[in-house]
Design an enzyme around this catalytic site. Structure first.
Site, PDB file in Angstrom:
ATOM      1  N   CYS A  10      11.683  -0.397  -3.121  1.00  0.00           N
ATOM      2  CA  CYS A  10      12.355   0.907  -3.037  1.00  0.00           C
ATOM      3  C   CYS A  10      13.323   0.943  -1.858  1.00  0.00           C
ATOM      4  CB  CYS A  10      11.320   2.022  -2.910  1.00  0.00           C
ATOM      5  SG  CYS A  10      10.457   2.363  -4.458  1.00  0.00           S
ATOM      6  N   GLU A  21      10.438   7.205  -5.295  1.00  0.00           N
ATOM      7  CA  GLU A  21      11.770   7.121  -4.693  1.00  0.00           C
ATOM      8  C   GLU A  21      12.820   6.699  -5.730  1.00  0.00           C
ATOM      9  OE1 GLU A  21       8.712   5.941  -1.502  1.00  0.00           O
ATOM     10  OE2 GLU A  21       9.028   5.617  -3.651  1.00  0.00           O
ATOM     11  N   CYS A  69       8.017   1.265  -0.507  1.00  0.00           N
ATOM     12  CA  CYS A  69       7.622  -0.146  -0.647  1.00  0.00           C
ATOM     13  C   CYS A  69       8.780  -1.071  -0.278  1.00  0.00           C
ATOM     14  CB  CYS A  69       7.133  -0.427  -2.064  1.00  0.00           C
ATOM     15  SG  CYS A  69       8.424  -0.451  -3.320  1.00  0.00           S
ATOM     16  N   HIS A 102       8.452   4.052  -9.317  1.00  0.00           N
ATOM     17  CA  HIS A 102       8.016   4.658  -8.067  1.00  0.00           C
ATOM     18  C   HIS A 102       8.768   5.969  -7.842  1.00  0.00           C
ATOM     19  CE1 HIS A 102       6.436   0.651  -6.148  1.00  0.00           C
ATOM     20  NE2 HIS A 102       5.879   0.941  -7.306  1.00  0.00           N
TER      21      HIS A 102
END
Length: 368
Positions: A94, A62, A85, A60
């Site tokens: 995250c 982040e 998330c 992801h």
């Protein structure tokens, strides 16, 4: 990495715009996950790290930004185009990583529509002493995530239509083999690059013998999966598409066919899905979209002929439509077919259109 921001510029808008630029580069390449961009900024407004969603959805954005940072992130601000998330999927949440990283403030543009995430990140981060601000460039985010919202709300792929016609509306003829210019061809290949799958009928394949791949330099590996509508399994065995079938690149919807042909296609690796026909002896396109979504297809480009395009228009399948009109004219002396749906396009999209390109050769209009 140092960055000076003019006092006249809205700082949050500036860094969020950078995050959207990062996300934009991954549209259509992140599988079932949305494309997200992330920028981490230090206390003196210097950019410490950036990240975007990885190919096929991981890592992801982040996580990518946090793991890429060279300097400590204590007291920093993290900008993300979408709510971080909070759930375990292919990767841990995250939010857990953000809490451990030392980030002091999180700013995101839009709540995630995913029910596993929606409105939960702020509560979790706030409980851990992190300041949370949201809805920065929200209107931009709604437009940017339109395809993702369609996916999540309707459980179907986001569908883009594309067709090329001559100046006098001919879509195919024995005389005109090549309609569009090199510049327009590049846009076509870009659309193939940005969509994970492409829908076409076996009839069009048998007539045109297309390759349906992306031929932009260095991007061939991002060619879309081929989705073929072939009621009676009449796909020509000498076609490029038939010869290049493998386990990853071809799905065929059919109703009936010779056992020999079925076995041959399965042996080559094609995924065959048998469907009933409706009372008009056609496939139910909306049912096909549902099945494609279940097969993790999220962005579908339709490069069909007259009949398939017309069916999609009448059933309001398209979310966007690209109309390529060249400056060539066909004399109509040979076998030809005309595109008679320009008025229908105007009606369906309610005149929401923009001219993308108007060269000496082609006029490209986007309806959305």
């Amino acid at each position: 990495m140092s960055t000076k921001i003019s006092k006249s510029i809205n700082k949050d808008n500036f860094f969020m715009s950078l995050a959207f630029d990062l996300a934009k580069s991954k549209i259509g390449l992140t599988g079932v996950n949305p494309a997200v961009g992330c920028v981490i900024v230090g206390e003196n407004d210097e950019i410490l790290s950036v990240g975007s969603t990885g190919i096929s959805g991981v890592p992801h954005a982040e996580k990518s930004a946090i793991n890429s940072a060279i300097e400590k992130l204590n007291g920093s601000t993290l900008y993300s185009t979408l709510e971080p998330c909070v759930h375990f999927g292919k990767t841990p949440p995250c939010t857990n990583l953000i809490i451990k990283s030392g980030v002091k403030k999180v700013i995101f543009s839009l709540n995630d529509i995913d029910p596993r995430v929606k409105n939960r990140a702020k509560k979790i981060l706030s409980k851990n002493g992190i300041i949370v601000k949201k809805n920065i460039l929200k209107d931009k985010a709604k437009l940017f995530y339109n395809s993702y919202i369609v996916n999540r709300k309707l459980n179907i792929p986001y569908v883009i239509g594309k067709i090329a016609i001559t100046q006098n509306d001919v879509i195919h003829s024995d005389q005109t083999k090549k309609i569009t210019s090199i510049e327009s061809d590049k846009l076509t290949h870009y659309l193939r690059y940005k969509n994970d799958s492409i829908l076409i009928s076996s009839k069009t394949i048998n007539i045109d013998n297309p390759r349906l791949d992306c031929r932009l330099t260095g991007l061939n590996r991002f060619s879309p999966k081929r989705i073929i509508l072939d009621k009676n399994l009449e796909l020509n065995e000498s076609s490029y598409i038939f010869k290049s079938i493998n386990k990853q690149n071809t799905i065929i919807f059919y109703n009936s066919g010779l056992k020999k042909k079925i076995n041959m296609l399965k042996k080559k690796g094609a995924l065959l899905i048998r469907l009933k026909l409706n009372r008009n002896l056609h496939f139910d396109l909306k049912l096909i979209l549902k099945k494609l979504y279940n097969l993790k297809i999220r962005n579908l480009l339709v490069e069909g002929g007259q009949k398939l395009t017309e069916s999609c228009l009448k059933q309001k399948i398209f979310n966007e439509f690209y109309l390529f009109r060249s400056n060539k004219k066909d004399s109509l002396e040979n076998n030809f077919k005309k595109f008679n749906n320009a008025d229908l396009l105007e009606k369906i999209f309610k005149h929401k259109k923009k001219i993308l390109n108007k060269l000496n050769k082609d006029k490209i209009t986007l309806y959305n």
